[in-house]
Every structure is written in structure tokens, then in C-alpha cells.
Scaffold this motif. Structure first.
Motif, PDB file in Angstrom:
ATOM      1  N   ARG A  86       1.170  -0.999   0.054  1.00 56.64           N
ATOM      2  CA  ARG A  86       0.162  -0.329  -0.273  1.00 56.64           C
ATOM      3  C   ARG A  86       0.767   1.463  -0.328  1.00 56.64           C
ATOM      4  NH1 ARG A  86      -5.322  -2.166   1.291  1.00 56.64           N
ATOM      5  NH2 ARG A  86      -5.858  -0.352   1.455  1.00 56.64           N
ATOM      6  N   ILE A  87       0.693   2.274  -0.829  1.00 55.08           N
ATOM      7  CA  ILE A  87       0.769   3.955  -0.656  1.00 55.08           C
ATOM      8  C   ILE A  87      -0.210   4.850  -0.566  1.00 55.08           C
ATOM      9  CG2 ILE A  87       2.063   5.130  -2.621  1.00 55.08           C
ATOM     10  CD1 ILE A  87       3.747   3.339  -3.712  1.00 55.08           C
ATOM     11  N   GLN A  88       0.621   5.287   0.171  1.00 55.70           N
ATOM     12  CA  GLN A  88      -0.977   6.204   0.818  1.00 55.70           C
ATOM     13  C   GLN A  88      -0.236   8.065   0.374  1.00 55.70           C
ATOM     14  OE1 GLN A  88       0.606   4.500   3.234  1.00 55.70           O
ATOM     15  NE2 GLN A  88      -1.409   3.446   2.953  1.00 55.70           N
ATOM     16  N   PHE A  89      -1.309   8.362  -0.481  1.00 54.92           N
ATOM     17  CA  PHE A  89      -0.636   9.567  -1.030  1.00 54.92           C
ATOM     18  C   PHE A  89      -1.488  11.261  -0.351  1.00 54.92           C
ATOM     19  CE2 PHE A  89       0.654   8.118  -4.159  1.00 54.92           C
ATOM     20  CZ  PHE A  89       1.733   8.069  -4.323  1.00 54.92           C
ATOM     21  N   LYS A  90      -1.436  12.422   0.186  1.00 56.16           N
ATOM     22  CA  LYS A  90      -2.390  13.817   0.352  1.00 56.16           C
ATOM     23  C   LYS A  90      -2.105  14.173  -0.545  1.00 56.16           C
ATOM     24  CE  LYS A  90      -3.474  16.169   4.080  1.00 56.16           C
ATOM     25  NZ  LYS A  90      -4.878  16.181   4.631  1.00 56.16           N
ATOM     26  N   LEU A  91      -3.721  14.961  -1.085  1.00 61.36           N
ATOM     27  CA  LEU A  91      -3.391  15.816  -1.690  1.00 61.36           C
ATOM     28  C   LEU A  91      -4.351  16.607  -1.249  1.00 61.36           C
ATOM     29  CD1 LEU A  91      -4.804  13.818  -4.475  1.00 61.36           C
ATOM     30  CD2 LEU A  91      -2.343  14.504  -4.060  1.00 61.36           C
ATOM     31  N   ASP A  92      -3.243  18.068  -1.373  1.00 64.97           N
ATOM     32  CA  ASP A  92      -3.984  19.659  -1.000  1.00 64.97           C
ATOM     33  C   ASP A  92      -4.507  19.821  -2.406  1.00 64.97           C
ATOM     34  OD1 ASP A  92      -3.480  19.579   1.618  1.00 64.97           O
ATOM     35  OD2 ASP A  92      -0.961  20.618   0.751  1.00 64.97           O
TER      36      ASP A  92
END
Length: 90
Positions: free
Chosen positions: A78-84
């Protein structure tokens, strides 16, 4: 009837790692100002570890992509990203 040759489905693989499945789950905050993207990649391989690199590009933007890297010994990585300020489709 001839019983030799490729009479069933065949598959050619040039790597020792095969991506079996990819699933992306996107969650927006209540005000739609940020998003969390969770990408699950299921692999089949002959190695004890798999290194995974994922890149997110904003369409029509000259910005550098957001890149995440991880190494895992599990079948699912699993890979997580946070986008603004994510681009919304509605």
C-alpha cells in the motif's frame, strides 16, 4: 486433431514480478479541500521483497509529480498520498 502448439491461452512475462491487481481508494475531506489516496497493489513474485514507486500527476499542470516509494515483503503493498486542493470532477 493436432494437439501440439499454443491451443490454450498463453502469457509472456518478462519480469520476475507481476502486478496482479491495483485498487485506488480516494477520500475527500468534508469541505473537498484535500484528499487522501490509498493505492493497494497486489503482486506475484519470486522474491522476498518488492519495491514499488507510484507517481501522481496533475493533468494540465507543469508541477512535478507527487512520488511515493515503499518496499514490502507482503503480497499486497500500500502507498498513501495526501493531496491539497484536488481537482474535482463535478
Amino acid at each position: 486433431m493436432i494437439t501440439c502448439g499454443p491451443w490454450k491461452d498463453i502469457r509472456l512475462e518478462l519480469s520476475t514480478v507481476r502486478i496482479a491487481d491495483v485498487y485506488a481508494d480516494v477520500k475527500l475531506d468534508d469541505k473537498c479541500e484535500s484528499a487522501e489516496v490509498d493505492i493497494a497493489v497486489e503482486t506475484e513474485c519470486q522474491h522476498s521483497e518488492v519495491s514499488l514507486t507510484a507517481s501522481l500527476y496533475r493533468e494540465g499542470s507543469n508541477q512535478e509529480p507527487i512520488v511515493a516509494r515503499t518496499t514490502s515483503a507482503e503480497k499486497e503493498t500500500r502507498i498513501q498520498f495526501k493531496l491539497d486542493s484536488p481537482d474535482l470532477w463535478w
